[in-house]
Design an enzyme around this catalytic site. Sequence first.
Site, PDB file in Angstrom:
ATOM      1  N   ARG A  72       0.853  -1.194   0.000  1.00 36.62           N
ATOM      2  CA  ARG A  72       0.000   0.000   0.000  1.00 36.62           C
ATOM      3  C   ARG A  72       0.892   1.248   0.000  1.00 36.62           C
ATOM      4  O   ARG A  72       1.964   1.250   0.625  1.00 36.62           O
ATOM      5  CB  ARG A  72      -0.904   0.029   1.234  1.00 36.62           C
ATOM      6  CG  ARG A  72      -2.076  -0.937   1.157  1.00 36.62           C
ATOM      7  CD  ARG A  72      -3.124  -0.520   0.116  1.00 36.62           C
ATOM      8  NE  ARG A  72      -4.250  -1.440   0.046  1.00 36.62           N
ATOM      9  CZ  ARG A  72      -4.393  -2.399  -0.864  1.00 36.62           C
ATOM     10  NH1 ARG A  72      -3.480  -2.595  -1.786  1.00 36.62           N
ATOM     11  NH2 ARG A  72      -5.478  -3.158  -0.871  1.00 36.62           N
ATOM     12  N   HIS A 132      -1.566   0.488  -9.807  1.00 34.18           N
ATOM     13  CA  HIS A 132      -2.189  -0.487  -8.890  1.00 34.18           C
ATOM     14  C   HIS A 132      -2.726  -1.697  -9.688  1.00 34.18           C
ATOM     15  O   HIS A 132      -3.912  -2.010  -9.649  1.00 34.18           O
ATOM     16  CB  HIS A 132      -3.326   0.175  -8.091  1.00 34.18           C
ATOM     17  CG  HIS A 132      -3.663  -0.585  -6.832  1.00 34.18           C
ATOM     18  ND1 HIS A 132      -4.054   0.016  -5.675  1.00 34.18           N
ATOM     19  CD2 HIS A 132      -3.668  -1.916  -6.575  1.00 34.18           C
ATOM     20  CE1 HIS A 132      -4.285  -0.894  -4.750  1.00 34.18           C
ATOM     21  NE2 HIS A 132      -4.050  -2.084  -5.274  1.00 34.18           N
TER      22      HIS A 132
HETATM   23  P1  NDP Z   1      -2.174 -11.351   5.049  1.00 31.15           P
HETATM   24  O1  NDP Z   1      -3.070 -10.711   6.042  1.00 31.15           O
HETATM   25  O2  NDP Z   1      -2.400 -12.770   4.682  1.00 31.15           O
HETATM   26  O3  NDP Z   1      -0.658 -11.247   5.569  1.00 31.15           O
HETATM   27  C1  NDP Z   1      -0.124 -10.148   6.175  1.00 31.15           C
HETATM   28  C2  NDP Z   1       1.326 -10.420   6.549  1.00 31.15           C
HETATM   29  O4  NDP Z   1       1.914  -9.224   7.068  1.00 31.15           O
HETATM   30  C3  NDP Z   1       1.478 -11.495   7.626  1.00 31.15           C
HETATM   31  O5  NDP Z   1       2.602 -12.282   7.377  1.00 31.15           O
HETATM   32  C4  NDP Z   1       1.695 -10.665   8.902  1.00 31.15           C
HETATM   33  O6  NDP Z   1       2.469 -11.305   9.901  1.00 31.15           O
HETATM   34  C5  NDP Z   1       2.473  -9.489   8.333  1.00 31.15           C
HETATM   35  N1  NDP Z   1       2.327  -8.319   9.206  1.00 31.15           N
HETATM   36  C6  NDP Z   1       1.214  -7.592   9.432  1.00 31.15           C
HETATM   37  N2  NDP Z   1       1.475  -6.605  10.318  1.00 31.15           N
HETATM   38  C7  NDP Z   1       2.786  -6.713  10.628  1.00 31.15           C
HETATM   39  C8  NDP Z   1       3.647  -5.989  11.481  1.00 31.15           C
HETATM   40  N3  NDP Z   1       3.215  -4.935  12.204  1.00 31.15           N
HETATM   41  N4  NDP Z   1       4.937  -6.376  11.557  1.00 31.15           N
HETATM   42  C9  NDP Z   1       5.371  -7.440  10.859  1.00 31.15           C
HETATM   43  N5  NDP Z   1       4.612  -8.179  10.040  1.00 31.15           N
HETATM   44  C10 NDP Z   1       3.327  -7.807   9.928  1.00 31.15           C
HETATM   45  O7  NDP Z   1      -2.205 -10.422   3.764  1.00 31.15           O
HETATM   46  P2  NDP Z   1      -2.154 -10.826   2.217  1.00 31.15           P
HETATM   47  O8  NDP Z   1      -0.892 -11.566   1.976  1.00 31.15           O
HETATM   48  O9  NDP Z   1      -3.425 -11.466   1.805  1.00 31.15           O
HETATM   49  O10 NDP Z   1      -2.115  -9.377   1.522  1.00 31.15           O
HETATM   50  C11 NDP Z   1      -1.098  -8.448   1.846  1.00 31.15           C
HETATM   51  C12 NDP Z   1      -1.406  -7.087   1.249  1.00 31.15           C
HETATM   52  O11 NDP Z   1      -1.101  -7.047  -0.144  1.00 31.15           O
HETATM   53  C13 NDP Z   1      -2.869  -6.651   1.280  1.00 31.15           C
HETATM   54  O12 NDP Z   1      -3.247  -6.197   2.565  1.00 31.15           O
HETATM   55  C14 NDP Z   1      -2.869  -5.525   0.273  1.00 31.15           C
HETATM   56  O13 NDP Z   1      -2.530  -4.321   0.920  1.00 31.15           O
HETATM   57  C15 NDP Z   1      -1.736  -5.904  -0.686  1.00 31.15           C
HETATM   58  N6  NDP Z   1      -2.271  -6.215  -2.048  1.00 31.15           N
HETATM   59  C16 NDP Z   1      -1.909  -5.427  -3.109  1.00 31.15           C
HETATM   60  C17 NDP Z   1      -2.349  -5.698  -4.385  1.00 31.15           C
HETATM   61  C18 NDP Z   1      -1.888  -4.910  -5.569  1.00 31.15           C
HETATM   62  O14 NDP Z   1      -2.422  -5.084  -6.681  1.00 31.15           O
HETATM   63  N7  NDP Z   1      -0.895  -4.072  -5.441  1.00 31.15           N
HETATM   64  C19 NDP Z   1      -3.281  -6.805  -4.643  1.00 31.15           C
HETATM   65  C20 NDP Z   1      -3.555  -7.625  -3.479  1.00 31.15           C
HETATM   66  C21 NDP Z   1      -3.082  -7.307  -2.219  1.00 31.15           C
HETATM   67  P3  NDP Z   1       1.934 -12.668  10.626  1.00 31.15           P
HETATM   68  O15 NDP Z   1       1.972 -13.738   9.553  1.00 31.15           O
HETATM   69  O16 NDP Z   1       2.907 -12.928  11.688  1.00 31.15           O
HETATM   70  O17 NDP Z   1       0.539 -12.357  11.088  1.00 31.15           O
END
Ligand code: NDP
Length: 310
Positions: A225, A273
């Site tokens: 993001r 995007h």
């Molecule tokens: P998930 O919710 O499955 O995974 C999030 C990951 O981020 C997890 O591994 C989590 O850790 C980690 N995380 C979250 N907060 C923290 C923190 N404070 N410190 C360290 N690690 C953290 O998300 P997705 O993989 O499904 O999607 C990720 C993002 O990709 C979406 O939220 C979206 O913003 C972006 N996206 C962008 C697109 C584009 O076209 N550009 C399309 C699709 C998605 P843990 O595993 O330990 O919980």
Amino acid sequence: MSIAIYTKNVKQSQKWKQILRSKLQNEKIEIYPNITNFDSVTFLVCWKPEENLLRKFSNLKAIQSLGAGVDHILDHHIVPSHIQVSKVVDNNLSHDMWEHAMSIILSDMKNLSIHAKNQASKTWKYKKYKRIKDVSIGILGMGIIGKYVAMKFANTGFKVGGWSRSKKEIQNVVSYSEDSGMKSLLLDSDYVVNILPLTKETKGLIDHNFFSNMKKGSYFINIGRGRHVVDADLLSNIDIGHLRGAALDVFQSEPLPKESPFWNHSSIIVTPHIASLTHIDSVYPQVIENYLRLIKGERLLNLVDLTKGY
Ligand code: NDP
């Protein structure tokens, strides 16, 4: 009980209505704002709901995000804890994210944009290229998408590390967590790919301190993001030569405003995007399954933890 659809794209809303209608013949399915009875809506299917939209549905029980992110909902709505929020999980989405990041990295490793510029001036000039086995990639966020992307890169022969809140065990991927882990990952990576969700903790995380910890001459790719990044800090780190460049797919404000310095920067690639798009045909079964689960009083698929914000 009825279903409301909200997107800012009329055609997309209509396509969703059509496909839900074909599978849920007996249900009332309406596109916002043409809702006959707001109090009967229990299931909201949405992308980027307008401010205060949720307040209009007094009996809402579930919200289905039409993408993998839920920041578009949680950022400006307080969602009561009795409402289940679900996101899209789709292998195609994860795979597209990997292909996008992979295209940028391979193109950069093989200097394609430099050769394209040279071609324009009919310049025949060698430039040393990199090989996959010598390149390290750091992934921020090891969730559904990050894990998939990390595994694909590792299977292709790159050296891969991933940073997340909790440690992961993935073959050929080094797992890092916490601030110290982030530092080690950044120091080791030729390319850093951001795939974090946008939450209170991750907003503005990618700032000057972050970039200073990246390896000199490394490259930043943002497919998470825009609001993860402090734009001025990114620009200054590229301009002083600490970073070699960046490929940005997501921005603080989208569409990227015409006056943004990113548009004309010779070391920045801007994409609109587009790293991955939700394909209705691929994700509609999980939306229908979630509605059926709601009717039966069951837990929805792919639920978001409202306290964590992802
Ligand atoms: P998930 O919710 O499955 O995974 C999030 C990951 O981020 C997890 O591994 C989590 O850790 C980690 N995380 C979250 N907060 C923290 C923190 N404070 N410190 C360290 N690690 C953290 O998300 P997705 O993989 O499904 O999607 C990720 C993002 O990709 C979406 O939220 C979206 O913003 C972006 N996206 C962008 C697109 C584009 O076209 N550009 C399309 C699709 C998605 P843990 O595993 O330990 O919980």
